[in-house]
Design a protein around this motif. Structure first.
Motif, short mmCIF file in Angstrom:
data_model
loop_
_atom_site.label_atom_id
_atom_site.label_comp_id
_atom_site.label_asym_id
_atom_site.label_seq_id
_atom_site.Cartn_x
_atom_site.Cartn_y
_atom_site.Cartn_z
N GLY A 167 0.80 -1.23 0.00
CA GLY A 167 0.00 0.00 0.00
C GLY A 167 0.82 1.26 0.00
O GLY A 167 0.28 2.35 -0.24
N TYR A 168 2.11 1.15 0.24
CA TYR A 168 2.95 2.35 0.33
C TYR A 168 3.42 2.84 -1.03
O TYR A 168 4.15 3.82 -1.11
N ASP A 169 2.99 2.17 -2.11
CA ASP A 169 3.27 2.62 -3.47
C ASP A 169 2.03 3.25 -4.09
O ASP A 169 1.88 3.28 -5.31
N GLY A 170 1.14 3.78 -3.27
CA GLY A 170 -0.08 4.39 -3.78
C GLY A 170 0.22 5.65 -4.58
O GLY A 170 1.21 6.34 -4.34
N VAL A 171 -0.65 5.94 -5.56
CA VAL A 171 -0.46 7.12 -6.41
C VAL A 171 -1.70 8.01 -6.49
O VAL A 171 -1.61 9.14 -6.96
N LEU A 172 -2.83 7.51 -6.05
CA LEU A 172 -4.06 8.31 -6.03
C LEU A 172 -4.62 8.25 -4.62
O LEU A 172 -5.22 7.26 -4.21
N TRP A 173 -4.40 9.32 -3.87
CA TRP A 173 -4.62 9.30 -2.43
C TRP A 173 -6.08 9.32 -2.03
O TRP A 173 -6.41 8.99 -0.89
N TYR A 174 -6.96 9.72 -2.92
CA TYR A 174 -8.38 9.80 -2.59
C TYR A 174 -9.15 8.55 -3.01
O TYR A 174 -10.30 8.37 -2.59
N ALA A 175 -8.56 7.70 -3.83
CA ALA A 175 -9.24 6.51 -4.33
C ALA A 175 -8.90 5.30 -3.46
O ALA A 175 -7.77 5.18 -2.98
N VAL A 176 -9.86 4.42 -3.29
CA VAL A 176 -9.67 3.19 -2.51
C VAL A 176 -9.47 2.02 -3.47
O VAL A 176 -10.23 1.87 -4.44
N GLN A 177 -8.47 1.19 -3.21
CA GLN A 177 -8.15 0.08 -4.08
C GLN A 177 -9.38 -0.81 -4.34
O GLN A 177 -10.05 -1.26 -3.42
N GLU A 178 -9.63 -1.04 -5.62
CA GLU A 178 -10.83 -1.79 -6.01
C GLU A 178 -10.82 -3.22 -5.52
O GLU A 178 -11.86 -3.76 -5.14
N GLU A 179 -9.65 -3.88 -5.53
CA GLU A 179 -9.60 -5.29 -5.13
C GLU A 179 -10.06 -5.49 -3.69
O GLU A 179 -10.52 -6.57 -3.32
N TYR A 180 -9.92 -4.47 -2.86
CA TYR A 180 -10.35 -4.58 -1.47
C TYR A 180 -11.86 -4.36 -1.30
O TYR A 180 -12.41 -4.67 -0.24
N GLY A 181 -12.48 -3.78 -2.30
CA GLY A 181 -13.91 -3.47 -2.21
C GLY A 181 -14.24 -2.05 -2.57
O GLY A 181 -15.41 -1.65 -2.50
N GLY A 182 -13.22 -1.27 -2.96
CA GLY A 182 -13.45 0.10 -3.37
C GLY A 182 -13.99 0.97 -2.25
O GLY A 182 -14.09 0.53 -1.09
N PRO A 183 -14.35 2.21 -2.57
CA PRO A 183 -14.81 3.13 -1.52
C PRO A 183 -16.10 2.69 -0.83
O PRO A 183 -16.27 2.92 0.37
N ALA A 184 -17.00 2.05 -1.55
CA ALA A 184 -18.25 1.59 -0.92
C ALA A 184 -17.97 0.49 0.10
O ALA A 184 -18.55 0.47 1.19
N GLY A 185 -17.06 -0.42 -0.26
CA GLY A 185 -16.67 -1.47 0.69
C GLY A 185 -15.99 -0.89 1.91
O GLY A 185 -16.17 -1.39 3.03
N TYR A 186 -15.22 0.17 1.69
CA TYR A 186 -14.53 0.82 2.80
C TYR A 186 -15.55 1.40 3.78
O TYR A 186 -15.42 1.26 5.00
N GLN A 187 -16.57 2.07 3.25
CA GLN A 187 -17.59 2.65 4.12
C GLN A 187 -18.32 1.58 4.91
O GLN A 187 -18.62 1.77 6.10
N ARG A 188 -18.61 0.45 4.28
CA ARG A 188 -19.27 -0.65 5.01
C ARG A 188 -18.37 -1.14 6.15
O ARG A 188 -18.85 -1.46 7.24
#
Length: 593
Positions: A143-164
């Protein structure tokens, strides 16, 4: 009908075009390097200057097809939050659990991780800390090679999965800490320099540093922090490697974050916490701004980890060398830092600054016996479970739960997990993958490791080996260690001495010859003038006894002492002494004088 306002900071562009729904539309110059245009919500991207390539939005909330592809709009307010009664959790008295979403469960998703929260609560965990989840190139990465700080990685569930996941944590009474990286960007998918001066001339271990002196870049960072705390309902941020943030402004970026987060906390009416990872051993980070500091809430202290590690494993290579005397552990317990202006032989210079123990509460230091760095940055990602027995593992746990600082566990340590945590990447670019692997091998070859032993970060098996094996949980040594962690969690909750934030409540006696340590904690919280009969349960002082020597220690204790915890069945209280075999420890309740 146009229903979305697109804005982007691109001072290096002479023209900008919005690409959405297959159409390319000229954007309006809004001044100050900003461009704007209205368009339909959905998939979109930007064309910079006369370049026909479509680039992702630097503030993208979603990257459904990876960091090189187009962005997608995401409205964080569409989530039906269930945490309206959540009032947050202060860090003081808490226990942090650090996890990597991709390896915490076989599924590697937020939803799967949410299914394990009851297990975390049984460990006394109050705060769940996620390694970075912002968008990176590939499918798995620390995760420390991230390049878009506002987006949540899709493989984990994306931003909607994060909110859940955050909702589930709050329902379970757990706060969420998000690890964020503001000091550098990853090597693949970083298009920000095409837009503007996001990177400076300086370099650090990971590449070019972020240009925090640039006002709009500072704004980018501060607004990102607020994004997690507002839209995603996160409770705290762990700021990665703040010593790598190069800023000589009067208003340091850390101060700017402190002010913004404090304001947001007041507005939301719940505690919002900033925790720094730092290699500086500098208490200024957590000194209030009015006292000349940056005003952060807490910081990591690697010294405590090193002292525990050396005491139990007797490994003294590299930076562990200075921590060989057991007195290093004693000093860390009493003073917070071991290196507080002392000579660091590893660095070849004096290192650190002293803590004002009269004013700073001890909970402001976050400590661990294992964490992602100290495991994953070993050549083979091996855990201390490989060299310590069950009793020794519980000694390490005891020094966390019964010590004066904020303890942090690393995923799986609570059941002596057999899976390593290795350094893994999934760069799609063949050349970048090759260079990453060669660099890793060369790094450890310089330390004497055989190249054949160092796992290839690009090999999918390196990632798969690092996934926790939950089937281990209830059997053999795993069950024994887990039971010990849960008992320690109960004691930390029940005994006030174990969360006493005063450094002066800690009295340490060390015998270097026998390698034994006695830490007496607490007793200062008892109400003045109360009699023994009036003392409430759990309010008396305790002795934390550790024997890392080679002989049995008959540790004298006062008559009336009670054995609360032993790291092995061989630990026993007999009359006025605790029987402690080598590699064992105990917690003893002392009679109130």
């Amino acid at each position: 009908m146009a229903d979305h306002e697109y804005r982007v900071w691109a001072p290096r562009a002479t023209r900008m075009r919005l690409v959405s729904e297959g159409a390319s539309t000229e954007m309006e110059d809004a001044g100050g390097g900003w461009w704007r245009q209205s368009g339909p919500a959905g998939e979109y991207g930007f064309q910079i200057g006369d370049d026909d390539a479509v680039r992702p939005d630097p503030r993208s909330r979603r990257q459904p097809r990876g960091v090189h592809d187009r962005s997608h709009t995401f409205d964080p307010h569409e989530h039906d939050w269930q945490d309206g009664d959540w009032t947050g959790r202060r860090l003081a008295g808490g226990v942090i659990y650090e996890l990597h979403v991709g390896t915490f469960t076989p599924e590697g998703t937020f939803d799967a991780a949410a299914g394990r929260l009851e297990h975390l609560a049984s460990l006394g965990v109050t705060h769940v800390e996620l390694l970075p989840v912002n968008a990176f190139n590939g499918t798995h990465n620390w995760g420390y090679d991230g390049v878009l700080w506002y987006a949540v990685q899709e493989e984990y569930g994306g931003p909607a999965g994060y909110q859940r996941f955050v909702d589930a944590c709050h329902a379970a009474g757990l706060a969420v800490i998000q690890d964020v990286v503001y000091n550098h960007l990853g090597p693949s998918g970083n298009y920000l320099p095409l837009y503007g001066p996001y990177l400076g001339d300086e370099r650090n271990t990971w590449g070019e540093v972020v240009q925090v002196r640039e006002p709009e870049v500072r704004r980018y960072i501060v607004e990102n922090a607020l994004y997690w705390l507002r839209e995603m309902h996160v409770d705290a941020l762990r700021l990665d490697a703040v010593h790598a943030l190069v800023d000589d402004a009067d208003d340091h970026i850390l101060e700017a974050l402190t002010v913004a987060v404090a304001s947001e906390s007041a507005h939301q009416g719940r505690p919002l916490t900033l925790i720094a990872e730092s290699d500086l051993n500098d208490p200024r980070l957590v000194t209030p701004r009015e006292g000349g500091g940056y005003g952060l809430d807490a910081q990591w202290s690697d010294d405590y980890h090193h002292a525990i590690h050396v005491a139990l494993t007797r490994e003294t290579t590299g930076y562990y060398g200075d921590f060989e005397p057991l007195g290093a552990l004693a000093k860390a317990l009493e003073r917070g830092f071991f290196h507080d202006g002392t000579m660091s032989t590893f660095r070849g210079r004096e290192h650190g600054h002293p803590i004002d123990v009269d004013r700073m509460p001890s909970w402001r230091l976050v400590v661990s016996a294992q964490n992602h760095d100290q495991i994953g940055n070993r050549a083979v990602g091996d855990r201390i479970v490989d060299v310590l027995d069950d009793s020794q593992l519980l000694v390490a746990a005891m020094l966390l739960y019964a010590g004066p600082f904020t303890p942090m566990l690393f995923q799986g340590e609570e059941w002596a997990a057999s899976s390593p945590f290795q350094f893994f990447t999934s760069h799609p670019e063949e050349e970048l993958g090759r260079l990453t692997a060669e660099g890793r091998i060369a790094e450890f070859a310089s330390m004497g490791w055989d190249a054949d032993v160092v796992p290839d970060p690009q090999d999918p098996e390196t990632f798969r080996r690092s996934v926790l094996r939950w089937e281990e949980l209830g059997s053999g040594r795993h069950a024994v260690v887990l039971e010990g962690y849960r008992r320690l969690a109960e004691l930390r909750r029940d005994w006030a001495a174990l969360t006493d934030p005063s450094f002066h409540a800690n009295r340490v006696v060390v015998d270097e010859e026998t390698r034994t340590l006695r830490l007496t904690r607490g007793g200062s919280l008892r109400v003045a003038g109360s009699s023994d009969a009036e003392a409430a349960p759990g309010t008396g002082p305790v002795d934390v006894l550790v024997n890392v020597g080679d002989a049995v220690w008959e540790a004298a204790v006062p008559l009336g002492a009670t054995l609360l915890f032993g790291t092995s069945p061989s630990v026993a209280l007999d009359d006025a002494a605790v029987h402690l075999p080598p590699g064992s420890g105990a917690i003893v309740a002392l009679p109130i004088a």
